[in-house]
Design a protein around this motif. Structure first.
Motif, PDB file in Angstrom:
ATOM      1  N   ALA A 139      -0.098 -42.164 -28.908  1.00 24.27           N
ATOM      2  CA  ALA A 139      -0.337 -42.392 -27.477  1.00 24.27           C
ATOM      3  C   ALA A 139      -1.803 -42.185 -27.136  1.00 24.27           C
ATOM      4  CB  ALA A 139       0.549 -41.472 -26.641  1.00 24.27           C
ATOM      5  N   GLY A 140      -2.415 -41.147 -27.666  1.00 18.13           N
ATOM      6  CA  GLY A 140      -3.815 -40.874 -27.386  1.00 18.13           C
ATOM      7  C   GLY A 140      -4.728 -41.951 -27.925  1.00 18.13           C
ATOM      8  N   ALA A 142      -3.873 -45.041 -28.568  1.00 18.26           N
ATOM      9  CA  ALA A 142      -3.579 -46.276 -27.836  1.00 18.26           C
ATOM     10  C   ALA A 142      -4.317 -46.295 -26.505  1.00 18.26           C
ATOM     11  CB  ALA A 142      -2.077 -46.430 -27.613  1.00 18.26           C
ATOM     12  N   ARG A 143      -4.599 -45.132 -25.968  1.00 23.87           N
ATOM     13  CA  ARG A 143      -5.325 -45.024 -24.691  1.00 23.87           C
ATOM     14  C   ARG A 143      -6.820 -44.876 -24.920  1.00 23.87           C
ATOM     15  NH1 ARG A 143      -0.626 -41.842 -23.573  1.00 23.87           N
ATOM     16  NH2 ARG A 143       0.525 -42.725 -21.847  1.00 23.87           N
ATOM     17  N   GLY A 144      -7.272 -45.181 -26.111  1.00 22.38           N
ATOM     18  CA  GLY A 144      -8.696 -45.096 -26.390  1.00 22.38           C
ATOM     19  C   GLY A 144      -9.175 -43.684 -26.666  1.00 22.38           C
ATOM     20  N   VAL A 146      -7.943 -40.873 -25.331  1.00 25.71           N
ATOM     21  CA  VAL A 146      -7.736 -39.944 -24.215  1.00 25.71           C
ATOM     22  C   VAL A 146      -6.650 -38.950 -24.629  1.00 25.71           C
ATOM     23  CG1 VAL A 146      -6.997 -39.716 -21.810  1.00 25.71           C
ATOM     24  CG2 VAL A 146      -8.378 -41.679 -22.524  1.00 25.71           C
ATOM     25  N   VAL A 148      -3.531 -36.544 -24.797  1.00 27.20           N
ATOM     26  CA  VAL A 148      -2.224 -36.592 -24.154  1.00 27.20           C
ATOM     27  C   VAL A 148      -1.599 -35.222 -24.266  1.00 27.20           C
ATOM     28  CG1 VAL A 148       0.060 -37.651 -24.201  1.00 27.20           C
ATOM     29  CG2 VAL A 148      -1.956 -39.025 -24.757  1.00 27.20           C
TER      30      VAL A 148
END
Length: 150
Positions: A139-140, A142-144, A146, A148
């Motif tokens: 998730a982190g 995938a968000r560039g 960022v 989580v």
């Protein structure tokens, strides 16, 4: 050395090595049943979520559209999946598992279960922790990058 005291290169190398080993073992288990890991991923998604658009399947199976199209053609010819126009958007194509596909998936899942059990045996109770960490990393990233929170 990284601030955490863990060598970043070693972490990436180990993660890559584990992924390659598991992928190879899963693929070997499936090949013994006339299938491959991409077919297994596709049918697993379709069995879990029902008919899906091709772009969703491509993302889940981690495949580029041209390779997915060829594999879908083969799976349609083998009567493992059906391809139909999306009822809401006729420009889109949806695919769904057939009864034969569901039976094949049950066989393939049994073949993969031994590999999954080996991973659980190697990690013990930490398997849930690893899964949570990998979800967080995914998730982190995938968000560039960022962070989580759990």
């Amino acid at each position: 050395m990284a601030a955490s005291g863990v060598d970043d290169d070693e972490t990436l190398r180990l993660l890559s090595s584990v992924e390659r080993t598991l992928t190879s073992r899963i693929d070997d288990a499936l090949r013994a049943h006339g299938a491959g890991i991409d077919q297994w991923r596709i049918l697993s998604l379709l069995a879990d979520r029902g008919g899906q658009p091709m772009n969703v399947v491509a993302e889940h199976a981690m495949m580029l559209a041209p390779k997915l199209s060829k594999l879908v053609d083969k799976m349609v010819a083998d009567n493992l999946i059906l391809r139909r126009p999306d009822l809401e958007d006729r420009r889109r194509v949806r695919i769904a598992a057939t009864e034969r596909g569901r039976k094949a998936l049950a066989e393939w899942d049994r073949a993969v279960a031994a590999v999954q059990e080996d991973l659980r045996a190697a990690l013990g109770e930490d398997v849930e922790k690893l899964t949570a960490l990998l979800r967080r990393a995914h998730a982190g990233l995938a968000r560039g990058g960022v962070p989580v929170e759990d």
